[in-house]
Design a protein around this motif. Structure first.
Motif, PDB file in Angstrom:
ATOM      1  N   MET A  19      -4.601 -36.169 -29.617  1.00 23.39           N
ATOM      2  CA  MET A  19      -4.394 -36.816 -30.901  1.00 23.39           C
ATOM      3  C   MET A  19      -3.266 -37.842 -30.747  1.00 23.39           C
ATOM      4  SD  MET A  19      -3.623 -35.078 -34.626  1.00 23.39           S
ATOM      5  CE  MET A  19      -4.996 -33.986 -34.468  1.00 23.39           C
ATOM      6  N   ASN A  20      -3.537 -39.069 -31.137  1.00 23.96           N
ATOM      7  CA  ASN A  20      -2.515 -40.109 -30.995  1.00 23.96           C
ATOM      8  C   ASN A  20      -1.627 -40.187 -32.241  1.00 23.96           C
ATOM      9  OD1 ASN A  20      -3.782 -41.679 -32.982  1.00 23.96           O
ATOM     10  ND2 ASN A  20      -5.021 -42.773 -31.514  1.00 23.96           N
ATOM     11  N   GLU A  21      -0.602 -41.012 -32.144  1.00 21.19           N
ATOM     12  CA  GLU A  21       0.368 -41.117 -33.241  1.00 21.19           C
ATOM     13  C   GLU A  21      -0.283 -41.589 -34.530  1.00 21.19           C
ATOM     14  OE1 GLU A  21       4.589 -43.269 -34.421  1.00 21.19           O
ATOM     15  OE2 GLU A  21       3.582 -43.868 -32.592  1.00 21.19           O
ATOM     16  N   GLN A  22      -1.227 -42.513 -34.420  1.00 19.76           N
ATOM     17  CA  GLN A  22      -1.932 -43.051 -35.596  1.00 19.76           C
ATOM     18  C   GLN A  22      -2.653 -41.926 -36.347  1.00 19.76           C
ATOM     19  OE1 GLN A  22      -1.740 -46.390 -36.079  1.00 19.76           O
ATOM     20  NE2 GLN A  22      -3.348 -46.906 -37.509  1.00 19.76           N
ATOM     21  N   GLU A  23      -3.342 -41.053 -35.622  1.00 19.77           N
ATOM     22  CA  GLU A  23      -4.068 -39.952 -36.251  1.00 19.77           C
ATOM     23  C   GLU A  23      -3.112 -38.950 -36.897  1.00 19.77           C
ATOM     24  OE1 GLU A  23      -6.177 -38.714 -32.780  1.00 19.77           O
ATOM     25  OE2 GLU A  23      -8.011 -39.751 -33.376  1.00 19.77           O
ATOM     26  N   ILE A  24      -1.996 -38.688 -36.225  1.00 18.72           N
ATOM     27  CA  ILE A  24      -0.992 -37.774 -36.781  1.00 18.72           C
ATOM     28  C   ILE A  24      -0.440 -38.336 -38.084  1.00 18.72           C
ATOM     29  CG2 ILE A  24       1.305 -36.786 -36.405  1.00 18.72           C
ATOM     30  CD1 ILE A  24       0.535 -36.656 -33.391  1.00 18.72           C
ATOM     31  N   LEU A  25      -0.138 -39.630 -38.096  1.00 16.25           N
ATOM     32  CA  LEU A  25       0.384 -40.268 -39.300  1.00 16.25           C
ATOM     33  C   LEU A  25      -0.649 -40.236 -40.426  1.00 16.25           C
ATOM     34  CD1 LEU A  25       2.287 -43.361 -37.848  1.00 16.25           C
ATOM     35  CD2 LEU A  25       3.279 -41.266 -38.769  1.00 16.25           C
ATOM     36  N   GLN A  26      -1.906 -40.447 -40.087  1.00 17.13           N
ATOM     37  CA  GLN A  26      -2.959 -40.421 -41.110  1.00 17.13           C
ATOM     38  C   GLN A  26      -3.118 -39.027 -41.702  1.00 17.13           C
ATOM     39  OE1 GLN A  26      -6.266 -42.126 -38.974  1.00 17.13           O
ATOM     40  NE2 GLN A  26      -5.775 -44.195 -39.661  1.00 17.13           N
ATOM     41  N   GLN A  27      -3.015 -37.989 -40.878  1.00 18.52           N
ATOM     42  CA  GLN A  27      -3.094 -36.621 -41.388  1.00 18.52           C
ATOM     43  C   GLN A  27      -1.903 -36.307 -42.293  1.00 18.52           C
ATOM     44  OE1 GLN A  27      -3.518 -34.016 -38.006  1.00 18.52           O
ATOM     45  NE2 GLN A  27      -5.747 -34.157 -38.063  1.00 18.52           N
ATOM     46  N   LYS A  28      -0.723 -36.731 -41.885  1.00 17.37           N
ATOM     47  CA  LYS A  28       0.486 -36.517 -42.687  1.00 17.37           C
ATOM     48  C   LYS A  28       0.344 -37.243 -44.028  1.00 17.37           C
ATOM     49  CE  LYS A  28       4.829 -35.399 -43.432  1.00 17.37           C
ATOM     50  NZ  LYS A  28       5.187 -34.059 -43.843  1.00 17.37           N
ATOM     51  N   LEU A  29      -0.164 -38.467 -43.977  1.00 12.57           N
ATOM     52  CA  LEU A  29      -0.360 -39.261 -45.187  1.00 12.57           C
ATOM     53  C   LEU A  29      -1.340 -38.567 -46.136  1.00 12.57           C
ATOM     54  CD1 LEU A  29       0.264 -41.909 -46.651  1.00 12.57           C
ATOM     55  CD2 LEU A  29      -1.574 -42.977 -45.359  1.00 12.57           C
ATOM     56  N   ALA A  30      -2.424 -38.054 -45.607  1.00  8.10           N
ATOM     57  CA  ALA A  30      -3.407 -37.348 -46.434  1.00  8.10           C
ATOM     58  C   ALA A  30      -2.778 -36.113 -47.075  1.00  8.10           C
ATOM     59  CB  ALA A  30      -4.616 -36.954 -45.590  1.00  8.10           C
ATOM     60  N   SER A  31      -1.981 -35.389 -46.320  1.00  4.49           N
ATOM     61  CA  SER A  31      -1.305 -34.202 -46.833  1.00  4.49           C
ATOM     62  C   SER A  31      -0.330 -34.557 -47.952  1.00  4.49           C
ATOM     63  CB  SER A  31      -0.567 -33.510 -45.682  1.00  4.49           C
ATOM     64  OG  SER A  31       0.208 -32.458 -46.149  1.00  4.49           O
ATOM     65  N   LEU A  32       0.426 -35.623 -47.760  1.00  4.58           N
ATOM     66  CA  LEU A  32       1.378 -36.056 -48.785  1.00  4.58           C
ATOM     67  C   LEU A  32       0.660 -36.499 -50.057  1.00  4.58           C
ATOM     68  CD1 LEU A  32       3.935 -38.076 -46.620  1.00  4.58           C
ATOM     69  CD2 LEU A  32       4.305 -35.854 -47.689  1.00  4.58           C
ATOM     70  N   ARG A  33      -0.462 -37.186 -49.893  1.00  5.98           N
ATOM     71  CA  ARG A  33      -1.226 -37.633 -51.068  1.00  5.98           C
ATOM     72  C   ARG A  33      -1.758 -36.447 -51.866  1.00  5.98           C
ATOM     73  NH1 ARG A  33      -4.330 -42.585 -48.098  1.00  5.98           N
ATOM     74  NH2 ARG A  33      -2.815 -44.202 -48.581  1.00  5.98           N
ATOM     75  N   ILE A  34      -2.207 -35.415 -51.162  1.00  7.64           N
ATOM     76  CA  ILE A  34      -2.706 -34.215 -51.845  1.00  7.64           C
ATOM     77  C   ILE A  34      -1.568 -33.551 -52.612  1.00  7.64           C
ATOM     78  CG2 ILE A  34      -3.551 -31.866 -51.465  1.00  7.64           C
ATOM     79  CD1 ILE A  34      -5.218 -33.069 -49.108  1.00  7.64           C
ATOM     80  N   GLU A  35      -0.409 -33.402 -51.965  1.00  9.60           N
ATOM     81  CA  GLU A  35       0.728 -32.782 -52.638  1.00  9.60           C
ATOM     82  C   GLU A  35       1.156 -33.607 -53.852  1.00  9.60           C
ATOM     83  OE1 GLU A  35       5.236 -31.118 -51.756  1.00  9.60           O
ATOM     84  OE2 GLU A  35       4.064 -31.904 -50.091  1.00  9.60           O
ATOM     85  N   HIS A  36       1.150 -34.936 -53.720  1.00  8.74           N
ATOM     86  CA  HIS A  36       1.521 -35.827 -54.821  1.00  8.74           C
ATOM     87  C   HIS A  36       0.558 -35.641 -56.000  1.00  8.74           C
ATOM     88  CE1 HIS A  36       1.918 -39.758 -56.909  1.00  8.74           C
ATOM     89  NE2 HIS A  36       3.184 -39.634 -56.565  1.00  8.74           N
ATOM     90  N   ARG A  37      -0.720 -35.579 -55.698  1.00 10.81           N
ATOM     91  CA  ARG A  37      -1.735 -35.392 -56.748  1.00 10.81           C
ATOM     92  C   ARG A  37      -1.590 -34.020 -57.408  1.00 10.81           C
ATOM     93  NH1 ARG A  37      -5.813 -37.216 -54.020  1.00 10.81           N
ATOM     94  NH2 ARG A  37      -6.315 -35.250 -53.028  1.00 10.81           N
ATOM     95  N   ASP A  38      -1.325 -33.000 -56.604  1.00 10.68           N
ATOM     96  CA  ASP A  38      -1.119 -31.658 -57.154  1.00 10.68           C
ATOM     97  C   ASP A  38       0.092 -31.622 -58.090  1.00 10.68           C
ATOM     98  OD1 ASP A  38      -3.306 -30.779 -55.739  1.00 10.68           O
ATOM     99  OD2 ASP A  38      -2.147 -29.736 -54.192  1.00 10.68           O
ATOM    100  N   LEU A  39       1.170 -32.302 -57.693  1.00  8.25           N
ATOM    101  CA  LEU A  39       2.356 -32.358 -58.555  1.00  8.25           C
ATOM    102  C   LEU A  39       2.032 -33.053 -59.868  1.00  8.25           C
ATOM    103  CD1 LEU A  39       5.389 -33.094 -56.218  1.00  8.25           C
ATOM    104  CD2 LEU A  39       5.065 -31.129 -57.693  1.00  8.25           C
ATOM    105  N   ASP A  40       1.212 -34.083 -59.807  1.00  8.55           N
ATOM    106  CA  ASP A  40       0.765 -34.766 -61.028  1.00  8.55           C
ATOM    107  C   ASP A  40       0.135 -33.769 -61.989  1.00  8.55           C
ATOM    108  OD1 ASP A  40       1.296 -37.432 -61.424  1.00  8.55           O
ATOM    109  OD2 ASP A  40      -0.564 -38.152 -60.544  1.00  8.55           O
ATOM    110  N   ASP A  41      -0.745 -32.926 -61.460  1.00 12.43           N
ATOM    111  CA  ASP A  41      -1.432 -31.935 -62.280  1.00 12.43           C
ATOM    112  C   ASP A  41      -0.441 -30.923 -62.871  1.00 12.43           C
ATOM    113  OD1 ASP A  41      -3.813 -33.177 -61.642  1.00 12.43           O
ATOM    114  OD2 ASP A  41      -4.351 -31.728 -60.086  1.00 12.43           O
ATOM    115  N   VAL A  42       0.472 -30.435 -62.041  1.00 13.91           N
ATOM    116  CA  VAL A  42       1.453 -29.446 -62.497  1.00 13.91           C
ATOM    117  C   VAL A  42       2.343 -30.045 -63.587  1.00 13.91           C
ATOM    118  CG1 VAL A  42       3.476 -28.098 -61.811  1.00 13.91           C
ATOM    119  CG2 VAL A  42       1.457 -28.138 -60.346  1.00 13.91           C
TER     120      VAL A  42
END
Length: 66
Positions: free
Chosen positions: A1-24
């Motif tokens: 897994m290259n750095e680009q893929e790691i960053l994309q996974q981290k970004l997806a995780s952060l977006r999910i957490e951000h959306r979840d916080l919106d709901d809460v």
């Protein structure tokens, strides 16, 4: 897994957490009475996540100066 893929996974995780916080935050705001301190902490966390998302996006998609 290259750095680009790691960053994309981290970004997806952060977006999910951000959306979840919106709901809460929305659910807490609908309840009366609600804990103002808890709401402020959640909003602060959401803002920090947004900053992290923005930084990661700029690393993944650097601005091209024409």
């Amino acid at each position: 897994m290259n750095e680009q893929e790691i960053l994309q996974q981290k970004l997806a995780s952060l977006r999910i957490e951000h959306r979840d916080l919106d709901d809460v935050i929305a659910r807490i705001g609908e309840q009366a009475p609600y804990d103002q301190l808890q709401l402020q902490r959640l909003k602060k966390r959401k803002l920090a996540l947004k900053d992290q998302i923005t930084r990661l996006e700029s690393r993944l998609l650097p601005d091209i100066i024409a």
